[in-house]
Design an enzyme around this catalytic site. Sequence first.
Site, mmCIF file in Angstrom:
data_model
loop_
_atom_site.group_PDB
_atom_site.id
_atom_site.type_symbol
_atom_site.label_atom_id
_atom_site.label_comp_id
_atom_site.label_asym_id
_atom_site.label_seq_id
_atom_site.Cartn_x
_atom_site.Cartn_y
_atom_site.Cartn_z
ATOM 1 C CD GLU A 115 18.251 -33.203 -18.754
ATOM 2 O OE1 GLU A 115 17.277 -32.770 -18.958
ATOM 3 O OE2 GLU A 115 18.284 -34.626 -18.792
ATOM 4 C CE1 TYR A 126 29.456 -30.254 -22.405
ATOM 5 C CE2 TYR A 126 28.719 -30.696 -20.169
ATOM 6 C CZ TYR A 126 29.031 -31.210 -21.249
ATOM 7 O OH TYR A 126 29.276 -32.499 -21.747
#
Length: 158
Positions: A115, A126
């Site tokens: 998260e 990411y």
Amino acid sequence: MNTLPTSQTELVEGTAVDLDEVMATMHLAFDPAFGEAWTRSQCAGIMGLGGVWLLLARRDGQAAGFALSRGVLDEAELLLLAVQPDHRRFGIGRMLLDAVANEARSRGATRLHLEMRDGNPAAILYERAGFHEIGRRKRYYRGHDGSSFDAITLACRL
């Protein structure tokens, strides 16, 4: 990306003994304006749980970054990843992320979650590693000035 011989950067397994290094890195790496950093007690508490592992990145023998993760059954979660500002753009974040994924696989995980705050510059890291958005929490993070930021949940298959 800056070039860096891999012999200058090493990843080592960390323990609760390394909490000072983790906190110093977190202090440098996380902008307090966004309210993302964990407290010492939060880190110490999670590190004592089963399935949690800590990786430390050291460049030329000095603290450069860390990743704190946990696994449960066939899923793993990257809880925190931080690279000190002076050590960014040398591939250390990617080294940590790849090592987390490899360790998660070795523990039987088939999926890795994380998260992050919407607008986090690490989003490109990411994305390049194969993560995609699977959820969003509106106004989850609170900045010191009262502003709020969405939390984005990402996942990738291992």
